[in-house]
Design a protein around this motif. Structure first.
Motif, PDB file in Angstrom:
ATOM      1  N   UNK A  99      -1.981  16.963  -0.349  1.00  0.00           N
ATOM      2  CA  UNK A  99      -1.676  17.718  -1.692  1.00  0.00           C
ATOM      3  C   UNK A  99      -1.403  19.271  -1.460  1.00  0.00           C
ATOM      4  N   UNK A 100      -0.181  19.669  -1.932  1.00  0.00           N
ATOM      5  CA  UNK A 100       0.402  21.124  -1.682  1.00  0.00           C
ATOM      6  C   UNK A 100       0.695  21.500  -2.997  1.00  0.00           C
ATOM      7  N   UNK A 101      -0.116  22.810  -3.139  1.00  0.00           N
ATOM      8  CA  UNK A 101       0.163  23.336  -4.565  1.00  0.00           C
ATOM      9  C   UNK A 101       1.244  24.118  -4.709  1.00  0.00           C
ATOM     10  N   UNK A 102       2.139  24.038  -5.733  1.00  0.00           N
ATOM     11  CA  UNK A 102       3.295  24.861  -5.709  1.00  0.00           C
ATOM     12  C   UNK A 102       3.420  26.004  -6.911  1.00  0.00           C
ATOM     13  N   UNK A 103       2.944  25.410  -8.087  1.00  0.00           N
ATOM     14  CA  UNK A 103       2.889  26.287  -9.167  1.00  0.00           C
ATOM     15  C   UNK A 103       1.599  26.293  -9.820  1.00  0.00           C
ATOM     16  N   UNK A 104       0.891  27.430 -10.164  1.00  0.00           N
ATOM     17  CA  UNK A 104      -0.437  27.369 -10.801  1.00  0.00           C
ATOM     18  C   UNK A 104      -1.553  27.234  -9.873  1.00  0.00           C
ATOM     19  N   UNK A 105      -2.712  26.907 -10.219  1.00  0.00           N
ATOM     20  CA  UNK A 105      -4.082  26.608  -9.547  1.00  0.00           C
ATOM     21  C   UNK A 105      -4.514  25.318 -10.118  1.00  0.00           C
ATOM     22  N   UNK A 106      -5.162  24.411  -9.080  1.00  0.00           N
ATOM     23  CA  UNK A 106      -5.929  23.378  -9.239  1.00  0.00           C
ATOM     24  C   UNK A 106      -7.188  23.406  -8.697  1.00  0.00           C
ATOM     25  N   UNK A 107      -8.458  23.014  -9.125  1.00  0.00           N
ATOM     26  CA  UNK A 107      -9.635  23.145  -8.544  1.00  0.00           C
ATOM     27  C   UNK A 107      -9.941  21.501  -7.849  1.00  0.00           C
ATOM     28  N   UNK A 108     -10.241  21.256  -6.646  1.00  0.00           N
ATOM     29  CA  UNK A 108     -10.617  19.914  -5.999  1.00  0.00           C
ATOM     30  C   UNK A 108     -12.008  20.027  -5.775  1.00  0.00           C
ATOM     31  N   UNK A 109     -12.808  19.090  -6.490  1.00  0.00           N
ATOM     32  CA  UNK A 109     -14.125  18.949  -5.933  1.00  0.00           C
ATOM     33  C   UNK A 109     -14.398  17.631  -5.253  1.00  0.00           C
ATOM     34  N   UNK A 110     -15.276  17.701  -4.327  1.00  0.00           N
ATOM     35  CA  UNK A 110     -15.494  16.487  -3.286  1.00  0.00           C
ATOM     36  C   UNK A 110     -16.915  16.109  -3.566  1.00  0.00           C
ATOM     37  N   UNK A 111     -17.325  15.006  -3.337  1.00  0.00           N
ATOM     38  CA  UNK A 111     -18.709  14.316  -3.414  1.00  0.00           C
ATOM     39  C   UNK A 111     -19.834  15.054  -2.390  1.00  0.00           C
ATOM     40  N   UNK A 112     -19.333  15.879  -1.530  1.00  0.00           N
ATOM     41  CA  UNK A 112     -20.274  16.463  -0.628  1.00  0.00           C
ATOM     42  C   UNK A 112     -20.691  17.940  -1.245  1.00  0.00           C
ATOM     43  N   UNK A 113     -20.413  18.212  -2.419  1.00  0.00           N
ATOM     44  CA  UNK A 113     -20.514  19.169  -3.515  1.00  0.00           C
ATOM     45  C   UNK A 113     -19.780  20.333  -3.104  1.00  0.00           C
ATOM     46  N   UNK A 114     -18.971  20.319  -2.444  1.00  0.00           N
ATOM     47  CA  UNK A 114     -17.714  21.539  -2.131  1.00  0.00           C
ATOM     48  C   UNK A 114     -16.589  21.333  -3.082  1.00  0.00           C
TER      49      UNK A 114
END
Length: 149
Positions: A99-114
């Motif tokens: 996944x490559x971010x191009x415009x704007x911001x996205x928060x990605x959360x994972x099951x390990x808490x990060x």
């Protein structure tokens, strides 16, 4: 950070050059051919448009070329028009994804808490079957590529 995913900061600086006018051209092409999918979770949530054809006008094509380095890769694009726009929520994928971010911001959360905020030029490689939860933090354009890597 887990071995199941890897976040890389500003590895793809050229994707920052993608323009909203090329995003709109891509969406127009996708909807005219009925290739785009619109995600709505609730009627009051901003939509996200998911596209998957190899039509990459202008700066989107340049971004694709930068990421793939000449390899043939399948790419989805995600275009959201507001904060907390609809997404697929917590999910996993059957294939590894970049996944490559191009415009704007996205928060990605994972099951390990990060959790990580991807900004233009940032990427996250996520191994297949690893659960992740994307949250759009405003209008955004995100590229998602599948195998081969």
């Amino acid at each position: 950070m887990s071995e199941d995913y890897k976040v890389t900061r500003n590895h793809y600086p050229g994707v920052k050059n993608v323009t909203w006018s090329d995003v709109i051209e891509k969406l127009g092409n996708e909807f005219s051919g009925k290739f785009a999918k619109t995600i709505y979770e609730e009627s009051f949530i901003s939509p996200t448009f998911v596209t998957n054809t190899p039509y990459f006008p202008g700066t989107i094509g340049d971004a694709y070329d930068e990421i793939t380095e000449g390899k043939s890769m399948f790419m989805h694009t995600y275009t959201s028009l507001g904060s907390d726009a609809a997404t697929f929520g917590r999910h996993n994928d059957a294939e590894d994804v970049l996944i490559v971010q191009s415009i704007g911001k996205v928060l990605y959360s994972f099951d390990d808490g990060n959790s990580y905020i991807l900004r233009p030029g940032d990427s996250v490689f996520i191994k297949k079957e690893v659960y992740h939860d994307p949250v759009a933090l405003g209008p955004r354009f995100t590229l998602s590529l599948s195998n081969p890597f």
